[in-house]
Design a protein around this motif. Sequence first.
Motif, PDB file in Angstrom:
ATOM      1  N   ILE A 150     -48.984  12.496 -42.405  1.00 25.58           N
ATOM      2  CA  ILE A 150     -49.247  11.293 -41.604  1.00 25.58           C
ATOM      3  C   ILE A 150     -49.636  10.133 -42.509  1.00 25.58           C
ATOM      4  O   ILE A 150     -49.192   8.991 -42.320  1.00 25.58           O
ATOM      5  N   GLU A 151     -50.463  10.429 -43.515  1.00 28.16           N
ATOM      6  CA  GLU A 151     -50.878   9.392 -44.455  1.00 28.16           C
ATOM      7  C   GLU A 151     -49.679   8.799 -45.192  1.00 28.16           C
ATOM      8  O   GLU A 151     -49.643   7.602 -45.482  1.00 28.16           O
ATOM      9  N   ARG A 152     -48.661   9.624 -45.449  1.00 22.11           N
ATOM     10  CA  ARG A 152     -47.465   9.170 -46.176  1.00 22.11           C
ATOM     11  C   ARG A 152     -46.502   8.393 -45.286  1.00 22.11           C
ATOM     12  O   ARG A 152     -45.924   7.388 -45.699  1.00 22.11           O
TER      13      ARG A 152
ATOM     14  N   LEU B  72     -51.663   5.882 -37.887  1.00 22.31           N
ATOM     15  CA  LEU B  72     -51.976   6.929 -36.919  1.00 22.31           C
ATOM     16  C   LEU B  72     -53.300   7.618 -37.223  1.00 22.31           C
ATOM     17  O   LEU B  72     -53.923   8.210 -36.329  1.00 22.31           O
ATOM     18  N   LEU B  73     -53.766   7.519 -38.485  1.00 19.75           N
ATOM     19  CA  LEU B  73     -55.010   8.182 -38.870  1.00 19.75           C
ATOM     20  C   LEU B  73     -56.205   7.661 -38.069  1.00 19.75           C
ATOM     21  O   LEU B  73     -57.164   8.391 -37.827  1.00 19.75           O
ATOM     22  N   GLU B  74     -56.135   6.391 -37.656  1.00 18.96           N
ATOM     23  CA  GLU B  74     -57.242   5.806 -36.897  1.00 18.96           C
ATOM     24  C   GLU B  74     -57.347   6.380 -35.491  1.00 18.96           C
ATOM     25  O   GLU B  74     -58.355   6.173 -34.816  1.00 18.96           O
ATOM     26  N   GLN B  75     -56.312   7.102 -35.044  1.00 13.84           N
ATOM     27  CA  GLN B  75     -56.303   7.650 -33.691  1.00 13.84           C
ATOM     28  C   GLN B  75     -56.593   9.156 -33.670  1.00 13.84           C
ATOM     29  O   GLN B  75     -56.451   9.798 -32.640  1.00 13.84           O
TER      30      GLN B  75
ATOM     31  N   GLU C 105     -47.003  12.950 -54.399  1.00 18.08           N
ATOM     32  CA  GLU C 105     -47.416  11.845 -53.530  1.00 18.08           C
ATOM     33  C   GLU C 105     -48.536  12.224 -52.573  1.00 18.08           C
ATOM     34  O   GLU C 105     -49.060  11.365 -51.869  1.00 18.08           O
ATOM     35  N   ARG C 106     -48.901  13.502 -52.550  1.00 21.27           N
ATOM     36  CA  ARG C 106     -49.830  13.973 -51.520  1.00 21.27           C
ATOM     37  C   ARG C 106     -51.274  13.973 -52.018  1.00 21.27           C
ATOM     38  O   ARG C 106     -51.550  14.234 -53.184  1.00 21.27           O
ATOM     39  N   ARG C 107     -52.186  13.669 -51.061  1.00 19.37           N
ATOM     40  CA  ARG C 107     -53.627  13.754 -51.332  1.00 19.37           C
ATOM     41  C   ARG C 107     -54.246  14.670 -50.283  1.00 19.37           C
ATOM     42  O   ARG C 107     -54.868  14.227 -49.329  1.00 19.37           O
ATOM     43  N   GLU C 108     -54.057  15.961 -50.463  1.00 19.11           N
ATOM     44  CA  GLU C 108     -54.520  16.888 -49.439  1.00 19.11           C
ATOM     45  C   GLU C 108     -56.011  17.196 -49.596  1.00 19.11           C
ATOM     46  O   GLU C 108     -56.544  17.237 -50.712  1.00 19.11           O
ATOM     47  N   VAL C 109     -56.654  17.425 -48.466  1.00 20.72           N
ATOM     48  CA  VAL C 109     -58.073  17.789 -48.465  1.00 20.72           C
ATOM     49  C   VAL C 109     -58.256  19.193 -49.026  1.00 20.72           C
ATOM     50  O   VAL C 109     -59.174  19.464 -49.796  1.00 20.72           O
ATOM     51  N   LEU C 110     -57.358  20.114 -48.618  1.00 21.97           N
ATOM     52  CA  LEU C 110     -57.389  21.488 -49.104  1.00 21.97           C
ATOM     53  C   LEU C 110     -56.163  21.714 -49.968  1.00 21.97           C
ATOM     54  O   LEU C 110     -55.064  21.894 -49.450  1.00 21.97           O
TER      55      LEU C 110
END
Length: 576
Positions: free
Chosen positions: A430-432, A437-440, A570-575
């Motif tokens: 979603i971030e990419r 949409l992250l705000e929802q 390109e990804r910044r994953e939490v896990l």
Amino acid sequence: MHELIRDITLCILFAWMLGLLAHFSRQPLILAYLIAGFCIGPFGAGWVQSQESISVISELGLIFMLFMIGLEIDLKKIVRAGKVILFAAGGQLLGGCLLGVLFFVGIGLSLGGGHFDALYLCVACALSSTVIIVKVLYEKRELDTLPGRITLGVLVLQDIFAILFLAVQPSLANLQISVILLSIGRVAVLVAAALLVSRYVLPRLFHQIARRPELILLGALAWCFLVAETAERLSLSREMGALIAGVSLSTFPYALDVTAKVTTLRDFFITLFFVALGMTIPVPGLSVIGLALMIAAFTVVSRLVTTFTPLYLMKQGLRASLLPALNLAQISEFSLVVIQTGVADHHIAAETANAASFAFVVLAVLSTFAMSRSDEITRWAIGPLKRIGLKDLDDGQARGEEGHEGGHGEARRIVILGFFRAASALLAEIERQAPVLLEQITVVDFNPNVYQTLLSRGLHVIYGDISSADTLLHAGVGKSEMIILSVPDALLKGASNEKLVRHVRTLNPTAMIVATADLLSDVGELYEAGASYVTVTRLSDAHELFTVIEAAQAGLLADKRAELDLRLGERREVLP
């Protein structure tokens, strides 16, 4: 010689028979081996009487067990251990030993004059059982959870603590600074030499024989006994040498191969060690039973205090602080090793050693039961802990956020219930592709690391257990438009996708609910429960693998890999 072979035959036969009973009754195998030894030993049926046989069997088993423990100590993981694990282990070990000395001296056990019952017991009670913990966490699929990783990290550092104690243990009767430094110096020399040989010599030798499994096995055993005998010549002990031999091999390139090939022998000799230990346990008197119960009670209470407290102070939340404390609440098989070295050197009374063995048995049974129900126990305990004033990570949410009414602050249009790797990948996607949409989105989860990381990234996150009706109700799930259940049943605690779908549908009759199915047969049941759409991860995995096969057949596998590398970069994953 013939008597020794007969004794070993009896050991293996009874260990197997009682091991079958333990397996079907879901009890620890170590417990079965101890009982088998008692049954055939001098205090039981008396079929094995030779003290020489018992001693030889025990020492061989001990050498192999410590060699395998050393193989499983990953020095790289210790170096990379996070501050949470380091502080938790430090607090548990130092706090446990301090409380242990105070408690055991307080009940009248000796600490000096050649008798160190209190010291040995406080060290034994500070160590937890790797065998029991790994087995139960593996069966519960919790090895890769945050509490599981904390538990395993503490176990590794406990092993290092035990190594340091074994280094000074032979000198306890003459405990001077110079003697201690000399003992540690000998250990340091042996460790350095073993690490150098395993780093620069053994890999080349093992590379030459990599296709000869029998030589791999023989080489590992030769290394074990060589270092063990060298340790004996340095006035240490063969057991200490076996441990160093294992540690020195733990990070070299063929460690996994060596472990796989030695495992069968390890299991054989570990069985012999615990059977031989059972032979030395007499029928307990009331004084031994009383001391054993005090040791067991102290171990549980001290583990809860010394493990929970540092984790709680480091803001890991009540759940992630309680679970490792519950997981670690037993005495280690390594503790029995420590006790036996004390018995051999006449540092500890036989009655104290027997009480420690009985305490091990009691806690092996009770902790297996408690660990299998740790989630229920934790949920039950969190309420009383909050009532006495302990705050959880959701304490700030109880006052509401951004002017919202309704407890934790209302959930947003899209709610992700539970956060594991699939949800982490979804947020990265979603971030990419659609960052607005992250705000929802609202995430509901009880992992403190996830909670803090998502907050730092500006996402709306609610700390809570999604299997709790109160969490979903106060989170305002009833007002959301889409609810995503991305965690498979195998990883959910206290719930299933079907139960969650039914509950969420009751709270919110109009929302779109996306659930996850482990099995194809689960899909229909989830739709019947009220799911709007069901994802089956094996289908997307199969599609991805099929495109890999197509790319390979077309000679485009390198291009596909480059495409994947670009996407991963390109990804910044939490896990991760």
